[in-house]
Design a protein around this motif. Structure first.
Motif, PDB file in Angstrom:
ATOM      1  N   GLU A 273      37.198  41.994  28.897  1.00  0.00           N
ATOM      2  CA  GLU A 273      37.271  43.483  28.233  1.00  0.00           C
ATOM      3  C   GLU A 273      35.927  44.304  28.859  1.00  0.00           C
ATOM      4  N   SER A 274      35.770  45.348  28.591  1.00  0.00           N
ATOM      5  CA  SER A 274      34.693  46.235  29.201  1.00  0.00           C
ATOM      6  C   SER A 274      33.939  46.363  27.956  1.00  0.00           C
ATOM      7  N   ILE A 275      32.450  45.839  28.095  1.00  0.00           N
ATOM      8  CA  ILE A 275      31.647  45.843  26.948  1.00  0.00           C
ATOM      9  C   ILE A 275      30.349  46.474  27.477  1.00  0.00           C
ATOM     10  N   SER A 276      29.300  46.810  26.613  1.00  0.00           N
ATOM     11  CA  SER A 276      28.103  47.218  27.111  1.00  0.00           C
ATOM     12  C   SER A 276      27.106  46.514  26.318  1.00  0.00           C
TER      13      SER A 276
ATOM     14  N   GLU B  33      14.324  50.628  37.218  1.00  0.00           N
ATOM     15  CA  GLU B  33      15.735  50.945  37.660  1.00  0.00           C
ATOM     16  C   GLU B  33      16.540  49.432  37.834  1.00  0.00           C
ATOM     17  N   LEU B  34      17.880  49.423  37.453  1.00  0.00           N
ATOM     18  CA  LEU B  34      18.440  47.980  37.426  1.00  0.00           C
ATOM     19  C   LEU B  34      18.750  47.786  39.007  1.00  0.00           C
ATOM     20  N   ILE B  35      18.407  46.775  39.591  1.00  0.00           N
ATOM     21  CA  ILE B  35      18.724  46.514  40.899  1.00  0.00           C
ATOM     22  C   ILE B  35      19.506  45.389  41.039  1.00  0.00           C
ATOM     23  N   SER B  36      19.709  44.479  40.138  1.00  0.00           N
ATOM     24  CA  SER B  36      20.657  43.416  40.033  1.00  0.00           C
ATOM     25  C   SER B  36      20.965  43.057  38.614  1.00  0.00           C
ATOM     26  N   PHE B  37      22.481  42.688  38.457  1.00  0.00           N
ATOM     27  CA  PHE B  37      23.021  42.504  37.332  1.00  0.00           C
ATOM     28  C   PHE B  37      24.061  41.497  37.301  1.00  0.00           C
TER      29      PHE B  37
ATOM     30  N   VAL C 250      22.532  46.751  25.562  1.00  0.00           N
ATOM     31  CA  VAL C 250      21.316  47.483  25.842  1.00  0.00           C
ATOM     32  C   VAL C 250      20.562  46.522  26.519  1.00  0.00           C
ATOM     33  N   LEU C 251      20.069  46.999  27.652  1.00  0.00           N
ATOM     34  CA  LEU C 251      18.889  45.983  28.465  1.00  0.00           C
ATOM     35  C   LEU C 251      17.417  46.723  28.373  1.00  0.00           C
ATOM     36  N   ASP C 252      16.519  45.822  28.426  1.00  0.00           N
ATOM     37  CA  ASP C 252      15.218  46.041  28.283  1.00  0.00           C
ATOM     38  C   ASP C 252      14.485  46.244  29.456  1.00  0.00           C
ATOM     39  N   GLN C 253      14.203  47.316  30.049  1.00  0.00           N
ATOM     40  CA  GLN C 253      13.717  47.680  31.375  1.00  0.00           C
ATOM     41  C   GLN C 253      12.198  47.188  31.299  1.00  0.00           C
ATOM     42  N   SER C 254      11.599  46.731  30.181  1.00  0.00           N
ATOM     43  CA  SER C 254      10.145  46.688  30.606  1.00  0.00           C
ATOM     44  C   SER C 254       9.834  45.269  31.041  1.00  0.00           C
ATOM     45  N   VAL C 255      10.927  44.506  31.224  1.00  0.00           N
ATOM     46  CA  VAL C 255      10.776  43.083  31.862  1.00  0.00           C
ATOM     47  C   VAL C 255      11.519  43.177  33.000  1.00  0.00           C
TER      48      VAL C 255
ATOM     49  N   MET D 297      18.280  50.833  28.012  1.00  0.00           N
ATOM     50  CA  MET D 297      19.161  51.239  28.883  1.00  0.00           C
ATOM     51  C   MET D 297      20.587  50.749  28.661  1.00  0.00           C
ATOM     52  N   GLU D 298      21.633  51.399  28.346  1.00  0.00           N
ATOM     53  CA  GLU D 298      22.823  50.848  28.087  1.00  0.00           C
ATOM     54  C   GLU D 298      23.671  50.389  29.523  1.00  0.00           C
ATOM     55  N   HIS D 299      24.257  49.501  29.673  1.00  0.00           N
ATOM     56  CA  HIS D 299      24.860  48.735  30.961  1.00  0.00           C
ATOM     57  C   HIS D 299      26.275  48.415  30.421  1.00  0.00           C
ATOM     58  N   PHE D 300      27.308  49.121  31.113  1.00  0.00           N
ATOM     59  CA  PHE D 300      28.735  48.568  30.870  1.00  0.00           C
ATOM     60  C   PHE D 300      29.190  47.543  31.827  1.00  0.00           C
ATOM     61  N   PHE D 301      29.861  46.486  31.690  1.00  0.00           N
ATOM     62  CA  PHE D 301      30.425  45.452  32.357  1.00  0.00           C
ATOM     63  C   PHE D 301      31.724  44.728  31.976  1.00  0.00           C
ATOM     64  N   GLN D 302      32.126  43.888  32.671  1.00  0.00           N
ATOM     65  CA  GLN D 302      33.346  43.177  32.110  1.00  0.00           C
ATOM     66  C   GLN D 302      32.782  41.643  31.633  1.00  0.00           C
ATOM     67  N   CYS D 303      33.397  41.484  30.502  1.00  0.00           N
ATOM     68  CA  CYS D 303      33.162  40.183  30.027  1.00  0.00           C
ATOM     69  C   CYS D 303      33.776  38.953  30.782  1.00  0.00           C
ATOM     70  N   PRO D 304      33.059  37.771  31.240  1.00  0.00           N
ATOM     71  CA  PRO D 304      33.671  37.034  32.004  1.00  0.00           C
ATOM     72  C   PRO D 304      34.550  35.902  31.365  1.00  0.00           C
ATOM     73  N   HIS D 305      34.614  36.149  29.905  1.00  0.00           N
ATOM     74  CA  HIS D 305      35.775  35.312  29.317  1.00  0.00           C
ATOM     75  C   HIS D 305      37.007  36.051  29.017  1.00  0.00           C
TER      76      HIS D 305
END
Length: 59
Positions: A12-15, A48-52, A17-22, A1-9
């Protein structure tokens, strides 16, 4: 699953790929823009992603 968010450094908006199996994960990845390390903490429930959460890692 690809997830977009802002780098804390560089903020910039980056993405990533998150592993949903864990259900809960914590790992370090480098920002694809500024190359600084980011602590990534995704949590899934029923595939489903519930927290990031992302945190900057000081070098």
């Amino acid at each position: 699953m690809e997830h977009f968010f802002q780098c804390p450094h560089c903020w910039e908006s980056i993405s990533m790929v998150l592993d949903q199996s864990v259900r809960q994960q914590t790992y370090i990845e480098d920002c694809e823009v500024c190359c600084n390390p980011i602590e990534v903490k995704p949590t899934f429930e029923a595939n489903e992603l519930i927290s990031f959460e992302v945190n900057s890692i000081e070098q």
